[in-house]
Design a protein around this motif. Structure first.
Motif, PDB file in Angstrom:
ATOM      1  N   LEU A  66      81.810 -53.456  -0.895  1.00  0.00           N
ATOM      2  CA  LEU A  66      80.879 -52.596  -1.622  1.00  0.00           C
ATOM      3  C   LEU A  66      81.692 -51.431  -2.155  1.00  0.00           C
ATOM      4  CD1 LEU A  66      78.137 -52.645   1.136  1.00  0.00           C
ATOM      5  CD2 LEU A  66      77.970 -53.812  -1.070  1.00  0.00           C
ATOM      6  N   ARG A  67      81.224 -50.780  -3.175  1.00  0.00           N
ATOM      7  CA  ARG A  67      81.990 -49.677  -3.770  1.00  0.00           C
ATOM      8  C   ARG A  67      82.186 -48.520  -2.797  1.00  0.00           C
ATOM      9  NH1 ARG A  67      85.079 -51.856  -7.541  1.00  0.00           N
ATOM     10  NH2 ARG A  67      83.874 -52.851  -9.176  1.00  0.00           N
ATOM     11  N   ASP A  68      81.301 -48.400  -1.792  1.00  0.00           N
ATOM     12  CA  ASP A  68      81.444 -47.296  -0.839  1.00  0.00           C
ATOM     13  C   ASP A  68      81.898 -47.754   0.549  1.00  0.00           C
ATOM     14  OD1 ASP A  68      79.093 -48.557  -0.147  1.00  0.00           O
ATOM     15  OD2 ASP A  68      77.881 -46.736  -0.076  1.00  0.00           O
ATOM     16  N   GLY A  69      82.441 -48.973   0.653  1.00  0.00           N
ATOM     17  CA  GLY A  69      82.960 -49.456   1.935  1.00  0.00           C
ATOM     18  C   GLY A  69      82.662 -50.926   2.132  1.00  0.00           C
ATOM     19  N   ASP A  70      83.362 -51.530   3.068  1.00  0.00           N
ATOM     20  CA  ASP A  70      83.225 -52.956   3.329  1.00  0.00           C
ATOM     21  C   ASP A  70      82.339 -53.217   4.538  1.00  0.00           C
ATOM     22  OD1 ASP A  70      85.065 -53.226   1.291  1.00  0.00           O
ATOM     23  OD2 ASP A  70      86.731 -53.787   2.597  1.00  0.00           O
ATOM     24  N   VAL A  71      81.676 -54.380   4.514  1.00  0.00           N
ATOM     25  CA  VAL A  71      80.919 -54.877   5.663  1.00  0.00           C
ATOM     26  C   VAL A  71      81.568 -56.193   6.055  1.00  0.00           C
ATOM     27  CG1 VAL A  71      78.694 -55.699   6.491  1.00  0.00           C
ATOM     28  CG2 VAL A  71      78.788 -53.786   4.873  1.00  0.00           C
ATOM     29  N   VAL A  72      82.030 -56.297   7.303  1.00  0.00           N
ATOM     30  CA  VAL A  72      82.678 -57.511   7.796  1.00  0.00           C
ATOM     31  C   VAL A  72      81.696 -58.256   8.681  1.00  0.00           C
ATOM     32  CG1 VAL A  72      84.618 -58.441   9.100  1.00  0.00           C
ATOM     33  CG2 VAL A  72      84.940 -56.397   7.675  1.00  0.00           C
ATOM     34  N   LEU A  73      81.491 -59.529   8.367  1.00  0.00           N
ATOM     35  CA  LEU A  73      80.535 -60.362   9.094  1.00  0.00           C
ATOM     36  C   LEU A  73      81.241 -61.488   9.827  1.00  0.00           C
ATOM     37  CD1 LEU A  73      77.850 -60.712   6.272  1.00  0.00           C
ATOM     38  CD2 LEU A  73      77.813 -59.153   8.221  1.00  0.00           C
ATOM     39  N   GLU A  74      80.936 -61.608  11.106  1.00  0.00           N
ATOM     40  CA  GLU A  74      81.419 -62.698  11.952  1.00  0.00           C
ATOM     41  C   GLU A  74      80.295 -63.730  12.073  1.00  0.00           C
ATOM     42  OE1 GLU A  74      84.495 -62.762  13.147  1.00  0.00           O
ATOM     43  OE2 GLU A  74      85.088 -60.696  12.699  1.00  0.00           O
ATOM     44  N   PRO A  75      80.574 -64.923  12.621  1.00  0.00           N
ATOM     45  CA  PRO A  75      79.513 -65.918  12.797  1.00  0.00           C
ATOM     46  C   PRO A  75      78.323 -65.346  13.571  1.00  0.00           C
ATOM     47  CG  PRO A  75      81.631 -66.932  13.155  1.00  0.00           C
ATOM     48  CD  PRO A  75      81.881 -65.439  13.025  1.00  0.00           C
ATOM     49  N   GLY A  76      77.139 -65.638  13.061  1.00  0.00           N
ATOM     50  CA  GLY A  76      75.915 -65.163  13.688  1.00  0.00           C
ATOM     51  C   GLY A  76      75.478 -63.789  13.213  1.00  0.00           C
ATOM     52  N   GLU A  77      76.239 -63.174  12.323  1.00  0.00           N
ATOM     53  CA  GLU A  77      75.880 -61.862  11.807  1.00  0.00           C
ATOM     54  C   GLU A  77      75.380 -61.980  10.374  1.00  0.00           C
ATOM     55  OE1 GLU A  77      78.802 -58.949  14.354  1.00  0.00           O
ATOM     56  OE2 GLU A  77      79.522 -59.615  12.399  1.00  0.00           O
ATOM     57  N   LEU A  78      74.450 -61.080  10.022  1.00  0.00           N
ATOM     58  CA  LEU A  78      73.935 -61.080   8.662  1.00  0.00           C
ATOM     59  C   LEU A  78      73.954 -59.691   8.084  1.00  0.00           C
ATOM     60  CD1 LEU A  78      70.794 -59.850   8.304  1.00  0.00           C
ATOM     61  CD2 LEU A  78      70.224 -61.942   9.477  1.00  0.00           C
ATOM     62  N   GLU A  86      76.612 -53.035  -6.321  1.00  0.00           N
ATOM     63  CA  GLU A  86      77.724 -53.860  -6.775  1.00  0.00           C
ATOM     64  C   GLU A  86      78.501 -54.332  -5.546  1.00  0.00           C
ATOM     65  OE1 GLU A  86      81.049 -53.846 -10.306  1.00  0.00           O
ATOM     66  OE2 GLU A  86      80.564 -51.927  -9.359  1.00  0.00           O
ATOM     67  N   HIS A  87      78.806 -55.628  -5.506  1.00  0.00           N
ATOM     68  CA  HIS A  87      79.474 -56.190  -4.338  1.00  0.00           C
ATOM     69  C   HIS A  87      80.376 -57.344  -4.733  1.00  0.00           C
ATOM     70  CE1 HIS A  87      75.806 -58.538  -4.928  1.00  0.00           C
ATOM     71  NE2 HIS A  87      76.365 -59.515  -4.221  1.00  0.00           N
ATOM     72  N   CYS A  88      81.274 -57.688  -3.807  1.00  0.00           N
ATOM     73  CA  CYS A  88      82.216 -58.782  -4.027  1.00  0.00           C
ATOM     74  C   CYS A  88      82.531 -59.435  -2.682  1.00  0.00           C
ATOM     75  CB  CYS A  88      83.494 -58.250  -4.671  1.00  0.00           C
ATOM     76  SG  CYS A  88      84.749 -59.530  -4.946  1.00  0.00           S
ATOM     77  N   PRO A  89      82.043 -60.670  -2.457  1.00  0.00           N
ATOM     78  CA  PRO A  89      82.373 -61.377  -1.216  1.00  0.00           C
ATOM     79  C   PRO A  89      83.839 -61.825  -1.202  1.00  0.00           C
ATOM     80  CG  PRO A  89      80.389 -62.263  -2.241  1.00  0.00           C
ATOM     81  CD  PRO A  89      81.044 -61.376  -3.240  1.00  0.00           C
ATOM     82  N   VAL A  90      84.455 -61.726  -0.021  1.00  0.00           N
ATOM     83  CA  VAL A  90      85.849 -62.128   0.175  1.00  0.00           C
ATOM     84  C   VAL A  90      85.960 -62.824   1.521  1.00  0.00           C
ATOM     85  CG1 VAL A  90      88.227 -61.322   0.442  1.00  0.00           C
ATOM     86  CG2 VAL A  90      86.704 -60.138  -1.126  1.00  0.00           C
ATOM     87  N   ALA A  91      86.744 -63.911   1.564  1.00  0.00           N
ATOM     88  CA  ALA A  91      86.998 -64.611   2.825  1.00  0.00           C
ATOM     89  C   ALA A  91      88.471 -65.007   2.875  1.00  0.00           C
ATOM     90  CB  ALA A  91      86.114 -65.850   2.945  1.00  0.00           C
TER      91      ALA A  91
END
Length: 123
Positions: A66-78, A86-91
């Protein structure tokens, strides 16, 4: 899409495709689509002006930039990306996730481009 009163096995559905950055519609919920995707690498920065977008990680690890920071998701998280953000998924590794959003929402939102694809039904 599925048989009446039949459950949907996510692992089985994920085993039915290998394409990356392609959304597969596995169920309908009112005027929403429940979709699966497999991703690796970085997508495109985009916005969905009219809708929120729910990401639920099944396997791997997904970063929602996100423009103001990232959110990191592990399995089981939403995480729900708010409409207009505005966002950009990355893996970094192959990652599978479930998406919930209104029917007809394009994967690249307002960005368009060669990665734009409508969700494909997966029976």
């Amino acid at each position: 899409m599925n048989e009446p009163h039949a459950s949907v096995n996510l692992a089985h559905k994920l085993s039915q495709f290998d394409e990356l950055w392609t959304q597969k519609n596995i169920a309908d919920l009112n005027d929403y689509e429940v979709k699966l995707a497999k991703v690796k690498g970085e997508f495109v920065w985009h916005t969905h002006e009219d809708t929120d977008e729910l990401f639920l990680v099944i396997s791997g690890r997904l970063t929602i930039q996100l423009r103001d920071g990232d959110v990191v998701l592990e399995p089981g998280e939403l995480f729900v990306v708010p409409r207009g953000a505005e966002h950009c998924p990355v893996a970094d590794e192959e990652t599978a996730f479930l998406l919930l959003e209104p029917a007809g929402v394009l994967n690249t939102g307002d960005a368009g481009g060669p990665l734009t694809k409508a969700a494909e039904p997966l029976n």
